[in-house]
Design an enzyme around this catalytic site. Structure first.
Site, PDB file in Angstrom:
ATOM      1  CD  GLU A  82      24.423  57.780  10.226  1.00 57.02           C
ATOM      2  OE1 GLU A  82      25.499  58.006   9.636  1.00 57.02           O
ATOM      3  OE2 GLU A  82      23.357  58.339   9.926  1.00 57.02           O
ATOM      4  CD  GLU A 133      36.938  55.953  12.129  1.00 56.86           C
ATOM      5  OE1 GLU A 133      36.683  54.739  12.086  1.00 56.86           O
ATOM      6  OE2 GLU A 133      36.099  56.808  12.434  1.00 56.86           O
ATOM      7  CE  LYS A 182      25.647  45.621  22.086  1.00 56.49           C
ATOM      8  NZ  LYS A 182      26.608  46.051  23.116  1.00 56.49           N
ATOM      9  CB  CYS A 202      31.365  59.265  13.457  1.00 56.48           C
ATOM     10  SG  CYS A 202      30.053  60.430  13.796  1.00 56.48           S
TER      11      CYS A 202
HETATM   12  P1  NAD Z   1      31.964  48.813  17.267  1.00 50.63           P
HETATM   13  O1  NAD Z   1      31.461  48.490  15.908  1.00 50.63           O
HETATM   14  O2  NAD Z   1      33.101  48.032  17.795  1.00 50.63           O
HETATM   15  O3  NAD Z   1      30.792  48.632  18.348  1.00 50.63           O
HETATM   16  C1  NAD Z   1      29.574  49.339  18.268  1.00 50.63           C
HETATM   17  C2  NAD Z   1      28.482  48.539  18.952  1.00 50.63           C
HETATM   18  O4  NAD Z   1      28.247  47.319  18.242  1.00 50.63           O
HETATM   19  C3  NAD Z   1      28.789  48.122  20.379  1.00 50.63           C
HETATM   20  O5  NAD Z   1      27.600  48.240  21.142  1.00 50.63           O
HETATM   21  C4  NAD Z   1      29.202  46.671  20.230  1.00 50.63           C
HETATM   22  O6  NAD Z   1      29.004  45.908  21.405  1.00 50.63           O
HETATM   23  C5  NAD Z   1      28.274  46.201  19.129  1.00 50.63           C
HETATM   24  N1  NAD Z   1      28.749  45.054  18.351  1.00 50.63           N
HETATM   25  C6  NAD Z   1      30.019  44.609  18.179  1.00 50.63           C
HETATM   26  N2  NAD Z   1      30.036  43.569  17.311  1.00 50.63           N
HETATM   27  C7  NAD Z   1      28.749  43.353  16.931  1.00 50.63           C
HETATM   28  C8  NAD Z   1      28.132  42.468  16.013  1.00 50.63           C
HETATM   29  N3  NAD Z   1      28.833  41.573  15.328  1.00 50.63           N
HETATM   30  N4  NAD Z   1      26.792  42.549  15.832  1.00 50.63           N
HETATM   31  C9  NAD Z   1      26.055  43.477  16.482  1.00 50.63           C
HETATM   32  N5  NAD Z   1      26.596  44.361  17.363  1.00 50.63           N
HETATM   33  C10 NAD Z   1      27.919  44.300  17.584  1.00 50.63           C
HETATM   34  O7  NAD Z   1      32.253  50.379  17.230  1.00 50.63           O
HETATM   35  P2  NAD Z   1      32.919  51.281  18.389  1.00 50.63           P
HETATM   36  O8  NAD Z   1      34.371  50.917  18.481  1.00 50.63           O
HETATM   37  O9  NAD Z   1      32.072  51.221  19.603  1.00 50.63           O
HETATM   38  O10 NAD Z   1      32.766  52.756  17.777  1.00 50.63           O
HETATM   39  C11 NAD Z   1      33.753  53.367  17.012  1.00 50.63           C
HETATM   40  C12 NAD Z   1      33.373  53.382  15.557  1.00 50.63           C
HETATM   41  O11 NAD Z   1      32.075  53.947  15.393  1.00 50.63           O
HETATM   42  C13 NAD Z   1      34.279  54.258  14.702  1.00 50.63           C
HETATM   43  O12 NAD Z   1      34.583  53.600  13.487  1.00 50.63           O
HETATM   44  C14 NAD Z   1      33.430  55.488  14.408  1.00 50.63           C
HETATM   45  O13 NAD Z   1      33.762  56.182  13.245  1.00 50.63           O
HETATM   46  C15 NAD Z   1      32.075  54.901  14.341  1.00 50.63           C
HETATM   47  N6  NAD Z   1      31.047  55.927  14.583  1.00 50.63           N
HETATM   48  C16 NAD Z   1      30.299  56.355  13.513  1.00 50.63           C
HETATM   49  C17 NAD Z   1      29.347  57.346  13.684  1.00 50.63           C
HETATM   50  C18 NAD Z   1      28.523  57.842  12.520  1.00 50.63           C
HETATM   51  O14 NAD Z   1      27.557  58.558  12.738  1.00 50.63           O
HETATM   52  N7  NAD Z   1      28.846  57.486  11.295  1.00 50.63           N
HETATM   53  C19 NAD Z   1      29.169  57.909  14.956  1.00 50.63           C
HETATM   54  C20 NAD Z   1      29.935  57.450  16.024  1.00 50.63           C
HETATM   55  C21 NAD Z   1      30.879  56.436  15.819  1.00 50.63           C
END
Ligand code: NAD
Length: 471
Positions: free
Chosen positions: A243, A374, A170, A277
């Site tokens: 992650e 962040e 997804k 990230c």
């Molecule tokens: P997000 O958590 O808003 O969304 C990520 C994914 O989760 C999307 O596909 C979203 O539709 C889905 N999602 C949202 N709510 C959900 C739920 N309750 N249950 C299951 N899935 C759900 O994150 P984002 O805004 O897309 O990404 C940015 C964040 O990701 C930042 O905090 C960044 O640091 C982190 N990030 C971490 C890494 C790492 O390797 N640690 C890498 C890239 C990004």
């Protein structure tokens, strides 16, 4: 630009059962294509297909799975231009960086293809032979964010397939098209049902995390979403790799060669417009070099060519979505209100698109939101410190612990400071570098588990101890 307008379930291209949604090009602020939206019933169908496919796919010969991954990597290469265009259109990064993302996607796929799944002999004695084997888990659910959409999907999907699992993917609803294309390509190689994709917002992700037939969730995204996933996963004890968010600190030691390292400090803080990230998100500089570092960073920031990533010569693209742009602007405004100085950038660029030029903020310290939270965008707060103990304390004074870095001419001194950082990775004279053979993961609130290397691969397996009695 041709976009994939179907989901893939059980090897078939199928229409989404919910109303399609527009995907915005962040460089224009306008939707450039409609994405199909899955229904919860289609999540069930995708999981059922993956479950059925697992019954046979788990038994495919290791050499066959290696060959499949090599063929997928070749297909990624063959469609590199189209994939890079999609990444820039949906995510905003300059084309050269999108091409790098596609190249890394192919490289990571080949690296996973060539990894071996180890069998460890624990005891080989007169009384017994004890061997530790690794078996696939079943259906893996992959939920990905919007910052490196193609590469992160590859990071999840390839080790899952390599170890004999089947997958339901997804992507983020902000950036679905490069993953839809990737899954279409993988479907040319693997049997029906081995890889499936459903699209939509958080509700579709939640349907996956609650699904009793998914054995593992690999999730990259924000910490609150990761916590929600962890709670839901408890119901059937899903394996998790999380992650999550980072707020990585870098420490510049006194006497550092600034000609050599300031360009790298800038690059590792602002890669992908800071939406990475493990980008450098807070910089601590000794007071003896503080003003010099701030001025040099601001000068590099002002040299960037901000614009549409599809245009030649652009080095700095837009922020990927309105919400992230608003957050970055609010954090800078809050810092300004608390007396910080904005040395470059510092305002949303007027006109269409979500442009925010690279911004250096000085005269700031821990306790201000821009340092404590962040920002995940094109702004770097630079903090002055007096002695190393203070710098380490300020760097560790955060709930996150993804990466950290120490910069200096004396590697042994840098090494001793790096060892004190509370982070999953500690870089010296670098930051944000992730490699297919180096395990990567967060400490504290930045996550659970690792990706990459043999350790990352084995997170997609269940160990089974084989105990052969010789008594
Ligand atoms: P997000 O958590 O808003 O969304 C990520 C994914 O989760 C999307 O596909 C979203 O539709 C889905 N999602 C949202 N709510 C959900 C739920 N309750 N249950 C299951 N899935 C759900 O994150 P984002 O805004 O897309 O990404 C940015 C964040 O990701 C930042 O905090 C960044 O640091 C982190 N990030 C971490 C890494 C790492 O390797 N640690 C890498 C890239 C990004």
């Amino acid at each position: 630009m041709q976009t994939v307008s179907t989901l893939f379930i059980n090897g078939q291209a199928v229409a989404g059962e919910r109303e399609a949604f527009g995907v915005v090009n962040p460089a224009t602020g306008e939707a450039f294509a409609q994405c199909p939206a899955a229904s919860p019933e289609q999540v069930d169908a995708a999981v059922a297909a993956a479950n059925t496919a697992f019954k046979t796919f788990q038994h495919t010969a290791d050499a066959d799975r290696k060959a499949m991954l090599h063929r997928i990597a070749d297909l990624i290469d063959a469609h590199a231009d189209e994939l890079a265009q999609l990444v820039t259109l949906e995510q905003g990064k300059p084309m050269a960086l999108a091409q790098m993302e596609v190249g890394a996607a192919a490289g990571w796929t080949r690296y996973n293809a060539d990894l071996d799944i180890p069998v460890k002999v624990i005891e080989d004695s007169e009384t017994r032979l004890a061997e530790l084997h690794h078996k696939p888990l079943g259906v893996v659910g992959s939920i990905t964010p919007w910052n490196w959409p193609l590469m992160i999907a590859v990071w999840h999907i390839m080790p899952a397939l390599r170890t004999g699992n089947t997958v339901v993917s997804k992507p983020s609803s902000f950036t679905p098209f490069s993953t839809l294309k990737l899954v279409e390509l993988i479907n040319e190689v693997v049997p029906a049902g081995v890889i499936n994709i459903v699209t939509g917002e958080g509700g579709i992700g939640r349907a996956m995390t609650q699904h009793p037939d998914i054995r593992k969730i690999v999730f990259t995204g924000s910490t609150p979403t990761g916590q929600d996933i962890m709670r839901k996963a408890a119901d059937n004890l899903k394996r998790l790799t999380l992650e999550l968010g980072g707020n990585d600190a870098g420490i510049v030691l006194p006497g550092t060669d600034l000609d050599k390292y300031v360009p790298a400090l800038f690059q590792t803080a602002f890669v992908n417009m800071g939406q990475t990230c493990a980008a450098l998100k807070r910089l601590y500089v000794h007071e003896s070099q503080y003003d010099d570092v701030c001025q040099r960073l601001a000068a590099i920031a002002r040299e960037q060519v901000v614009g549409n990533g599809l245009e030649a010569g652009v080095t700095f693209g837009p922020v990927t979505n309105q919400a992230q742009l608003d957050l970055v602007a609010a954090l800078v405004e809050d810092a300004r209100a608390q007396g910080a100085q904005v040395l470059s950038g510092g305002a949303v660029q007027p006109g269409n698109g979500y442009f925010y030029p690279p911004t250096i903020v000085a005269g700031i310290s821990n306790g201000v939101r821009l340092v404590d939270e962040e920002q995940f965008g094109p702004v770097l707060p630079v903090v002055s410190y007096r002695d190393i103990d203070e710098a380490v304390a300020l760097a560790n004074d955060n709930i996150n612990g993804l990466g950290g870095s120490v910069w200096g001419n004396d590697i042994e001194q840098a090494r001793s400071v790096a060892a004190r950082l509370e982070s999953g990775t500690a870089w010296i004279n670098n930051h944000a570098e992730v490699l297919p053979h180096c395990p990567f993961g967060g400490s504290k609130m930045s996550g659970i588990g690792v990706e990459f290397g043999e350790e990352g691969l084995l997170e997609y397996t269940q160990s089974q101890l084989l105990n052969i009695s010789r008594g």
